[in-house]
Design a protein around this motif. Structure first.
Motif, mmCIF file in Angstrom:
data_model
loop_
_atom_site.group_PDB
_atom_site.id
_atom_site.type_symbol
_atom_site.label_atom_id
_atom_site.label_comp_id
_atom_site.label_asym_id
_atom_site.label_seq_id
_atom_site.Cartn_x
_atom_site.Cartn_y
_atom_site.Cartn_z
ATOM 1 N N LEU A 125 33.940 33.090 32.068
ATOM 2 C CA LEU A 125 33.288 33.683 33.238
ATOM 3 C C LEU A 125 32.471 34.914 32.860
ATOM 4 O O LEU A 125 31.438 35.190 33.473
ATOM 5 N N GLU A 126 32.921 35.664 31.868
ATOM 6 C CA GLU A 126 32.116 36.786 31.385
ATOM 7 C C GLU A 126 30.782 36.291 30.848
ATOM 8 O O GLU A 126 29.755 36.953 31.001
ATOM 9 N N PHE A 127 30.787 35.112 30.227
ATOM 10 C CA PHE A 127 29.550 34.505 29.736
ATOM 11 C C PHE A 127 28.700 33.984 30.899
ATOM 12 O O PHE A 127 27.476 34.129 30.908
ATOM 13 N N ALA A 128 29.359 33.384 31.886
ATOM 14 C CA ALA A 128 28.639 32.761 33.006
ATOM 15 C C ALA A 128 27.997 33.789 33.930
ATOM 16 O O ALA A 128 26.932 33.537 34.500
ATOM 17 N N ILE A 129 28.647 34.938 34.095
ATOM 18 C CA ILE A 129 28.104 35.976 34.993
ATOM 19 C C ILE A 129 28.034 37.307 34.241
ATOM 20 O O ILE A 129 28.809 38.234 34.515
ATOM 21 N N PRO A 130 27.110 37.432 33.294
ATOM 22 C CA PRO A 130 27.031 38.665 32.495
ATOM 23 C C PRO A 130 26.744 39.902 33.333
ATOM 24 O O PRO A 130 27.037 41.020 32.896
ATOM 25 N N GLU A 131 26.190 39.730 34.532
ATOM 26 C CA GLU A 131 25.928 40.868 35.407
ATOM 27 C C GLU A 131 27.077 41.108 36.378
ATOM 28 O O GLU A 131 26.958 41.950 37.284
ATOM 29 N N GLY A 132 28.170 40.401 36.191
ATOM 30 C CA GLY A 132 29.304 40.540 37.104
ATOM 31 C C GLY A 132 30.436 41.358 36.513
ATOM 32 O O GLY A 132 30.341 41.896 35.401
ATOM 33 N N PHE A 133 31.519 41.436 37.254
ATOM 34 C CA PHE A 133 32.714 42.176 36.838
ATOM 35 C C PHE A 133 33.876 41.196 36.844
ATOM 36 O O PHE A 133 34.206 40.621 37.887
ATOM 37 N N VAL A 134 34.504 40.996 35.679
ATOM 38 C CA VAL A 134 35.596 40.034 35.554
ATOM 39 C C VAL A 134 36.911 40.773 35.336
ATOM 40 O O VAL A 134 37.050 41.544 34.379
ATOM 41 N N ILE A 135 37.860 40.530 36.216
ATOM 42 C CA ILE A 135 39.190 41.128 36.110
ATOM 43 C C ILE A 135 40.128 40.110 35.467
ATOM 44 O O ILE A 135 40.195 38.955 35.895
ATOM 45 N N LYS A 136 40.848 40.534 34.450
ATOM 46 C CA LYS A 136 41.756 39.640 33.730
ATOM 47 C C LYS A 136 43.169 39.719 34.308
ATOM 48 O O LYS A 136 43.737 40.807 34.429
ATOM 49 N N THR A 137 43.692 38.566 34.660
ATOM 50 C CA THR A 137 45.097 38.484 35.040
ATOM 51 C C THR A 137 45.943 38.452 33.778
ATOM 52 O O THR A 137 45.678 37.670 32.871
ATOM 53 N N ILE A 138 46.950 39.292 33.708
ATOM 54 C CA ILE A 138 47.827 39.325 32.543
ATOM 55 C C ILE A 138 49.143 38.635 32.879
ATOM 56 O O ILE A 138 49.594 38.643 34.024
ATOM 57 N N TYR A 139 49.744 38.022 31.862
ATOM 58 C CA TYR A 139 51.029 37.342 32.050
ATOM 59 C C TYR A 139 52.165 38.312 31.744
ATOM 60 O O TYR A 139 52.237 38.871 30.650
ATOM 61 N N LEU A 140 53.049 38.482 32.702
ATOM 62 C CA LEU A 140 54.222 39.318 32.484
ATOM 63 C C LEU A 140 55.408 38.475 32.035
ATOM 64 O O LEU A 140 56.325 38.964 31.398
ATOM 65 N N ARG A 141 55.370 37.218 32.404
ATOM 66 C CA ARG A 141 56.266 36.197 31.889
ATOM 67 C C ARG A 141 55.635 34.862 32.280
ATOM 68 O O ARG A 141 54.751 34.820 33.143
ATOM 69 N N PRO A 142 56.031 33.748 31.654
ATOM 70 C CA PRO A 142 55.417 32.466 32.002
ATOM 71 C C PRO A 142 55.474 32.191 33.510
ATOM 72 O O PRO A 142 56.535 32.274 34.132
ATOM 73 N N GLY A 143 54.315 31.918 34.085
ATOM 74 C CA GLY A 143 54.240 31.619 35.511
ATOM 75 C C GLY A 143 54.068 32.816 36.414
ATOM 76 O O GLY A 143 53.909 32.660 37.632
ATOM 77 N N LEU A 144 54.081 34.024 35.851
ATOM 78 C CA LEU A 144 53.951 35.229 36.675
ATOM 79 C C LEU A 144 52.852 36.126 36.111
ATOM 80 O O LEU A 144 52.952 36.609 34.984
ATOM 81 N N GLY A 145 51.823 36.353 36.920
ATOM 82 C CA GLY A 145 50.713 37.185 36.479
ATOM 83 C C GLY A 145 50.446 38.335 37.426
ATOM 84 O O GLY A 145 50.881 38.335 38.587
ATOM 85 N N ALA A 146 49.734 39.321 36.932
ATOM 86 C CA ALA A 146 49.350 40.481 37.730
ATOM 87 C C ALA A 146 48.036 41.026 37.187
ATOM 88 O O ALA A 146 47.623 40.697 36.071
ATOM 89 N N VAL A 147 47.377 41.835 37.982
ATOM 90 C CA VAL A 147 46.190 42.544 37.506
ATOM 91 C C VAL A 147 46.529 44.022 37.414
ATOM 92 O O VAL A 147 47.389 44.530 38.147
ATOM 93 N N ARG A 148 45.866 44.710 36.529
ATOM 94 C CA ARG A 148 46.117 46.141 36.357
ATOM 95 C C ARG A 148 45.393 46.929 37.453
ATOM 96 O O ARG A 148 44.209 46.707 37.706
ATOM 97 N N GLY A 149 46.098 47.854 38.036
ATOM 98 C CA GLY A 149 45.502 48.662 39.084
ATOM 99 C C GLY A 149 44.280 49.422 38.618
ATOM 100 O O GLY A 149 43.313 49.584 39.366
ATOM 101 N N GLU A 150 44.292 49.866 37.364
ATOM 102 C CA GLU A 150 43.149 50.615 36.844
ATOM 103 C C GLU A 150 41.891 49.753 36.781
ATOM 104 O O GLU A 150 40.777 50.271 36.917
ATOM 105 N N GLU A 151 42.040 48.441 36.635
ATOM 106 C CA GLU A 151 40.874 47.565 36.634
ATOM 107 C C GLU A 151 40.251 47.478 38.023
ATOM 108 O O GLU A 151 39.030 47.383 38.165
ATOM 109 N N ILE A 152 41.066 47.504 39.044
ATOM 110 C CA ILE A 152 40.536 47.509 40.407
ATOM 111 C C ILE A 152 39.785 48.808 40.672
ATOM 112 O O ILE A 152 38.698 48.808 41.278
ATOM 113 N N LEU A 153 40.321 49.925 40.208
ATOM 114 C CA LEU A 153 39.625 51.202 40.371
ATOM 115 C C LEU A 153 38.321 51.214 39.575
ATOM 116 O O LEU A 153 37.306 51.752 40.046
#
Length: 209
Positions: free
Chosen positions: A150-178
């Protein structure tokens, strides 16, 4: 502290992880009778419940700056947050730009300003999957993590990465939203995406006339 947005099945799984790891958290849901509230005593384990929607989530993020945000409600949380903060509108035509850079075989749906993509488009994912390079369902090797594609597809966009905290459970970092808020503040047209290694969603927004 951390935030769980949505008190349903997946919100409950997030709360269980937070309790297991001794973290302070807040659960936000429009329904006081949501699954988390019905089946868990969050205050007993360092949590609290807040009845609310995106406006309340935005306030918590800006005031308390959580480390992790668990987007367990069935909406594009990042797009909803930036739209609420800057009073943006969905830009339906803008999604055509996004579609031009994404392979058709990974598109799950497109319309109303958003595109949903997945390397496992046509089948059900395994529960608690660890997202290996070769999808355990399709047996196909991913050419790149979805967030990189998606970073390649929308170079003018903002891509937030979901991180895995354990298999099947993801979250985004609050600092990325800010960071997203800072990035979007002076833009008239905005492409925002959230993606993990396997799936993603892109939304096109713009300033109101």
């Amino acid at each position: 502290m951390d935030v769980v947005y949505g008190g349903g099945k997946y919100g409950k799984e997030a709360v269980e992880w937070l309790i297991e790891n001794g973290r302070e958290f807040v659960v936000i849901d429009v329904d006081e009778n949501c699954l988390v509230n019905r089946e868990m005593d969050v205050e007993k384990f360092g949590g609290r419940f807040l009845k609310g929607e995106i406006r309340e989530l935005l306030d918590v993020i800006e005031e308390e700056k959580p480390e992790y945000i668990f987007p367990t409600a069935p909406i594009h949380i990042a797009a909803s947050l930036v739209s609420k903060k800057f009073n943006l509108e969905v830009w339906n035509e803008g999604i055509n730009y996004v579609l031009s850079g994404i392979p058709a075989k990974i598109i799950v749906s497109a319309g109303r300003g958003s595109v949903v993509v997945s390397y496992n488009r046509d089948y059900t994912c395994l529960p608690k999957c660890s997202a290996p390079d070769v999808c355990p369902v399709t047996k196909i090797r991913k050419p790149a993590p979805m967030y990189s594609l998606l970073e390649f597809a929308i170079p003018e966009g903002f891509v937030i990465k979901t991180i895995y905290l354990r298999p099947g459970l993801g979250a985004v970092r609050g600092e990325e939203i800010l960071d997203l808020f800072d990035w979007a503040e002076k833009r008239d047209k905005i492409f925002v995406a959230t993606a993990c290694r396997c799936h993603g969603v892109v939304t096109a927004l713009r300033r109101r006339p």
